[in-house]
Design an enzyme around this catalytic site. Structure first.
Site, PDB file in Angstrom:
ATOM      1  N   ASN A  10       5.113 -18.816 -10.394  1.00 29.50           N
ATOM      2  CA  ASN A  10       4.950 -18.519 -11.718  1.00 29.50           C
ATOM      3  C   ASN A  10       6.318 -17.879 -12.088  1.00 29.50           C
ATOM      4  O   ASN A  10       6.586 -16.770 -11.822  1.00 29.50           O
ATOM      5  CB  ASN A  10       3.905 -17.437 -12.136  1.00 29.50           C
ATOM      6  CG  ASN A  10       3.774 -17.137 -13.640  1.00 29.50           C
ATOM      7  OD1 ASN A  10       4.669 -17.694 -14.238  1.00 29.50           O
ATOM      8  ND2 ASN A  10       2.934 -16.219 -13.800  1.00 29.50           N
ATOM      9  N   LYS A  12       7.551 -17.206 -14.900  1.00 28.01           N
ATOM     10  CA  LYS A  12       7.521 -16.497 -16.023  1.00 28.01           C
ATOM     11  C   LYS A  12       8.668 -16.636 -16.912  1.00 28.01           C
ATOM     12  O   LYS A  12       9.197 -17.890 -17.024  1.00 28.01           O
ATOM     13  CB  LYS A  12       7.516 -14.930 -15.870  1.00 28.01           C
ATOM     14  CG  LYS A  12       6.167 -14.608 -14.672  1.00 28.01           C
ATOM     15  CD  LYS A  12       5.782 -13.157 -14.514  1.00 28.01           C
ATOM     16  CE  LYS A  12       4.688 -13.013 -13.540  1.00 28.01           C
ATOM     17  NZ  LYS A  12       3.920 -11.802 -13.122  1.00 28.01           N
ATOM     18  N   HIS A  95      -3.014 -16.409 -18.150  1.00 29.46           N
ATOM     19  CA  HIS A  95      -2.316 -15.405 -17.293  1.00 29.46           C
ATOM     20  C   HIS A  95      -2.625 -13.856 -17.953  1.00 29.46           C
ATOM     21  O   HIS A  95      -2.831 -13.903 -19.159  1.00 29.46           O
ATOM     22  CB  HIS A  95      -0.901 -15.733 -17.119  1.00 29.46           C
ATOM     23  CG  HIS A  95      -0.436 -14.863 -16.329  1.00 29.46           C
ATOM     24  ND1 HIS A  95      -0.031 -13.647 -16.444  1.00 29.46           N
ATOM     25  CD2 HIS A  95       0.056 -14.978 -15.003  1.00 29.46           C
ATOM     26  CE1 HIS A  95       0.603 -12.972 -15.589  1.00 29.46           C
ATOM     27  NE2 HIS A  95       0.556 -13.790 -14.314  1.00 29.46           N
ATOM     28  N   GLU A  97      -0.753 -11.643 -18.532  1.00 26.88           N
ATOM     29  CA  GLU A  97       0.211 -11.371 -19.576  1.00 26.88           C
ATOM     30  C   GLU A  97      -0.005 -11.855 -21.053  1.00 26.88           C
ATOM     31  O   GLU A  97       0.378 -11.530 -21.872  1.00 26.88           O
ATOM     32  CB  GLU A  97       1.482 -11.446 -18.925  1.00 26.88           C
ATOM     33  CG  GLU A  97       2.036 -10.722 -17.728  1.00 26.88           C
ATOM     34  CD  GLU A  97       2.985 -11.239 -16.805  1.00 26.88           C
ATOM     35  OE1 GLU A  97       3.614 -12.573 -16.922  1.00 26.88           O
ATOM     36  OE2 GLU A  97       3.122 -10.757 -15.727  1.00 26.88           O
ATOM     37  N   GLU A 167      -5.885 -12.695  -9.880  1.00 28.93           N
ATOM     38  CA  GLU A 167      -4.956 -11.725  -9.975  1.00 28.93           C
ATOM     39  C   GLU A 167      -5.054 -10.428 -10.434  1.00 28.93           C
ATOM     40  O   GLU A 167      -5.385 -10.117 -11.655  1.00 28.93           O
ATOM     41  CB  GLU A 167      -3.762 -12.401 -10.885  1.00 28.93           C
ATOM     42  CG  GLU A 167      -3.259 -13.634 -10.282  1.00 28.93           C
ATOM     43  CD  GLU A 167      -1.795 -13.956 -11.051  1.00 28.93           C
ATOM     44  OE1 GLU A 167      -1.055 -14.629 -10.362  1.00 28.93           O
ATOM     45  OE2 GLU A 167      -1.742 -13.971 -12.098  1.00 28.93           O
ATOM     46  N   GLY A 173       3.383  -7.567 -10.160  1.00 24.00           N
ATOM     47  CA  GLY A 173       4.740  -7.228 -10.315  1.00 24.00           C
ATOM     48  C   GLY A 173       4.923  -5.873 -10.009  1.00 24.00           C
ATOM     49  O   GLY A 173       6.126  -5.002 -10.120  1.00 24.00           O
ATOM     50  N   SER A 213       1.915  -9.834  -6.304  1.00 23.27           N
ATOM     51  CA  SER A 213       2.702  -9.208  -5.147  1.00 23.27           C
ATOM     52  C   SER A 213       2.516  -9.987  -3.941  1.00 23.27           C
ATOM     53  O   SER A 213       2.616  -9.338  -2.878  1.00 23.27           O
ATOM     54  CB  SER A 213       2.544  -7.581  -4.838  1.00 23.27           C
ATOM     55  OG  SER A 213       2.968  -7.169  -6.293  1.00 23.27           O
TER      56      SER A 213
HETATM   57  P1  PGA Z   1       3.769 -11.144  -8.602  1.00 18.76           P
HETATM   58  O1  PGA Z   1       3.323 -12.107 -10.142  1.00 18.76           O
HETATM   59  O2  PGA Z   1       3.896 -12.047  -7.649  1.00 18.76           O
HETATM   60  O3  PGA Z   1       5.391 -10.857  -9.261  1.00 18.76           O
HETATM   61  O4  PGA Z   1       3.071  -9.887  -8.605  1.00 18.76           O
HETATM   62  C1  PGA Z   1       2.179 -12.675  -9.898  1.00 18.76           C
HETATM   63  C2  PGA Z   1       1.538 -13.381 -11.143  1.00 18.76           C
HETATM   64  O5  PGA Z   1       1.725 -12.830 -12.461  1.00 18.76           O
HETATM   65  O6  PGA Z   1       1.432 -14.589 -11.543  1.00 18.76           O
END
Ligand code: PGA
Length: 249
Positions: A10, A12, A95, A97, A167, A173, A213
């Site tokens: 992903n 982003k 997602h 976000e 998630e 993140g 992560s």
């Molecule tokens: P990350 O993000 O691996 O940077 O924690 C995962 C995601 O938001 O899909």
């Protein structure tokens, strides 16, 4: 039949079109795999060059979002048929976000999931709890509520073909991965929820990813869990480490 693992990056809001093409080139040999499906979910503006850049490789391209209407006066939005025409196969829906910053709720996400299926895209539907919800002990209730509302009107056949990404928001993140036990527990609860809505065969077929992560060091242990069928990877999908995650064994 054993489920095939699926590892999706992903990206982003990272990578300009030219950077995107360079990253595809850098990762090309590193992400080769016969055992794992590999997907790059990329910003809308990168879709066309990335589809071109991965042609002839084992990589499929996904979008990070889409709108549920077919076309018309929705300034700034992208439709499912636009994605399909551009060569996209997967689309991330819901997602955390987007749920948080862009206020996407389960009613809207349900429309997006149904439209994605109608267009022939495979949704990667995201769910996950906040730290507060985990500490309150309502993680499994919350996840079940998300899954059930996002899948209203989705057939068993469609559900069997989709990908669900668990998630935990507190692990995204932050460098804080859920423990293997926590990740497995919720991924199993997601599968049980699918069995409850549909049936055992559908639950057996659906692929459930862990995200939050994921990195080259923890992928092998996470992906070895019985209900974890791969990962949705943010930060680590933008570097050579992504190849190590794909080839985690
Ligand atoms: P990350 O993000 O691996 O940077 O924690 C995962 C995601 O938001 O899909």
């Amino acid at each position: 039949m054993a489920r095939k693992k699926i590892v999706a990056g992903n990206w982003k809001m990272n990578m300009t079109p030219s950077q995107a093409v360079a990253l595809c080139e850098e990762l090309k040999d590193l992400v080769k795999s016969e055992d794992v499906d590999v997907v790059y979910c990329v910003p809308a503006i990168d879709i066309v060059p990335v589809v071109e850049a991965v042609k002839g490789t084992n990589v499929e391209v996904g979008a990070e979002n889409m709108y549920f209407e077919d076309k018309g006066a929705y300034t700034g939005e992208i439709s499912a048929s636009m994605l399909v025409d551009a060569g996209v196969k997967y689309v991330i829906i819901g997602h955390s976000e987007r749920r948080d910053y862009f206020k996407e709720d389960d009613c809207l996400l349900n429309k997006k999931v149904k439209k994605a299926f109608e267009a022939g895209l495979t949704p990667i539907l995201c769910c996950g709890e906040t730290l507060e919800q985990r500490e309150m002990g309502i993680t499994l209730d919350w996840i079940r509520m998300q899954i059930k509302s996002d899948l209203v009107g989705v057939t068993a056949e469609q559900a069997a073909s989709m990908v669900i990404a668990y998630e935990p928001i507190w692990a995204i993140g932050t460098g804080k991965t859920a423990t293997t036990e926590q990740a497995q527990e919720v991924c199993k609860a997601v599968r049980d929820c699918i069995a409850e809505i549909y049936d055992a065969a559908t639950a057996e077929a659906v692929r459930i990813q862990y995200g939050g992560s994921v990195n080259a060091a923890n992928a092998a242990e996470l992906f070895a869990q019985p209900d974890i069928d791969g990962g949705l990877v943010g930060g680590a999908s933008l570097k050579a480490d992504f190849g190590k995650i794909v080839n985690y064994k």
